[in-house]
Design an enzyme around this catalytic site. Sequence first.
Site, PDB file in Angstrom:
ATOM      1  N   ARG A 105       0.889  -1.174   0.000  1.00  0.00           N
ATOM      2  CA  ARG A 105       0.000   0.000   0.000  1.00  0.00           C
ATOM      3  C   ARG A 105       0.921   1.216   0.000  1.00  0.00           C
ATOM      4  NH1 ARG A 105      -5.356   1.000   1.814  1.00  0.00           N
ATOM      5  NH2 ARG A 105      -5.710   3.041   2.788  1.00  0.00           N
ATOM      6  N   HIS A 132      -7.050   1.028  -7.044  1.00  0.00           N
ATOM      7  CA  HIS A 132      -7.377   0.308  -5.810  1.00  0.00           C
ATOM      8  C   HIS A 132      -8.083  -0.997  -6.176  1.00  0.00           C
ATOM      9  CE1 HIS A 132      -7.800  -0.396  -1.686  1.00  0.00           C
ATOM     10  NE2 HIS A 132      -8.549   0.630  -1.299  1.00  0.00           N
ATOM     11  N   GLN A 135     -10.012  -3.297  -3.560  1.00  0.00           N
ATOM     12  CA  GLN A 135     -11.301  -2.722  -3.181  1.00  0.00           C
ATOM     13  C   GLN A 135     -12.361  -3.054  -4.222  1.00  0.00           C
ATOM     14  OE1 GLN A 135     -12.319  -0.698  -0.303  1.00  0.00           O
ATOM     15  NE2 GLN A 135     -14.197  -1.465  -1.227  1.00  0.00           N
ATOM     16  N   ASP A 228     -16.778   8.423  -3.078  1.00  0.00           N
ATOM     17  CA  ASP A 228     -15.577   8.309  -2.252  1.00  0.00           C
ATOM     18  C   ASP A 228     -15.329   9.685  -1.631  1.00  0.00           C
ATOM     19  OD1 ASP A 228     -13.268   7.311  -1.077  1.00  0.00           O
ATOM     20  OD2 ASP A 228     -12.036   7.546  -2.868  1.00  0.00           O
ATOM     21  N   CYS A 271     -16.155   3.224  -0.269  1.00  0.00           N
ATOM     22  CA  CYS A 271     -15.064   2.362   0.191  1.00  0.00           C
ATOM     23  C   CYS A 271     -14.618   2.673   1.613  1.00  0.00           C
ATOM     24  CB  CYS A 271     -13.888   2.417  -0.779  1.00  0.00           C
ATOM     25  SG  CYS A 271     -13.040   4.006  -0.843  1.00  0.00           S
ATOM     26  N   ARG A 299     -14.113  -7.190   1.664  1.00  0.00           N
ATOM     27  CA  ARG A 299     -12.674  -7.115   1.461  1.00  0.00           C
ATOM     28  C   ARG A 299     -12.005  -8.432   1.873  1.00  0.00           C
ATOM     29  NH1 ARG A 299     -10.132  -2.066   1.133  1.00  0.00           N
ATOM     30  NH2 ARG A 299      -8.276  -3.323   0.722  1.00  0.00           N
TER      31      ARG A 299
END
Length: 317
Positions: A105, A132, A135, A228, A271, A299
């Site tokens: 990450r 991402h 996700q 988001d 998310c 997830r």
Amino acid sequence: MTVRHLLRDDDLSPAEQAAVLDLAATMKRDRFGHRPLAGPSGPRSVALLFDKPSLRTRVSFEVGVAELGGHPLVIDSRSTHFGRGETLGDAARVLSRYVAAIVLRTFGDDRLAEVAAGATVPVMNGLTDGFHPCQLLADLLTVREWCGGTASRTLAYLGDTTNNMAHSYLLAGVTAGMAVRVAGPDGFAPDPAVVTRAGEIAAGTGGSVRLLRDPVEAVTGADVVATDAWTSMGQEGQEGQERDRGAALSAYQVNEKLLAYAAPQVAVLHCLPAHRGEEITDQVLDGPHSAVFDQAENRLPAQKALLTWLLSTGGAR
């Protein structure tokens, strides 16, 4: 055997994406029934490297690796020598001697690419500035659960369409055969190369891509509405810029009035973490159309399935 990585959403073909999602659904139904990392002589380890703070990514991967019978090795790269004093490629070559896979990450996609170039084990994108993909696997699993499938469904993403979530919705959404609409104000356009690539994928899957300015047009008839945070990680604390972004994006807030234009059984995605009252209201986030906490839960099975699939198709040691 060629080592497979997941650096961005289009690293999976439509058939491969579907296979990972099928496996994720199986693993969700039988949470503790799959232990490919247990190994005949002991648990295999997975390195979880974090240049950025994390809650859902860290916990879901750490728990997931343990549930697969492995050992999650969490490394805060800010407090180690990772990437300091040696190249990322050299560090990845060393880690590959110890672990079965690497999750990173980080900030720039160039850092992730350098790690993947040096690694001899699968590398997974736990989030970069550009994409991402982990996700999105969770999001698509959620769409399957709420909508009965992804093909021919319409997904509208609203807000900052320059960010990693917009890019991943474009690529992963059309890979799953969805009609993807992204809507944001002037000055917030997604990367043209990503839009072009999404259009190429859509031509083979029956999906489609539309870039819009009008939020009502974007959500009208949509089966899924996603948003988001308007201020991405690393942009916090820039008070003037945050205020300007909020003013530009305010028309794209996901609220009950806007959601009324969507399909009657619309599923809402975010998310997380959410800035309640900014990009989404409490009434929507906590309302009957919110799939947000199912999305967060997913997830775990999605990443377990991805890791299992990568190791089975292109894993090294």
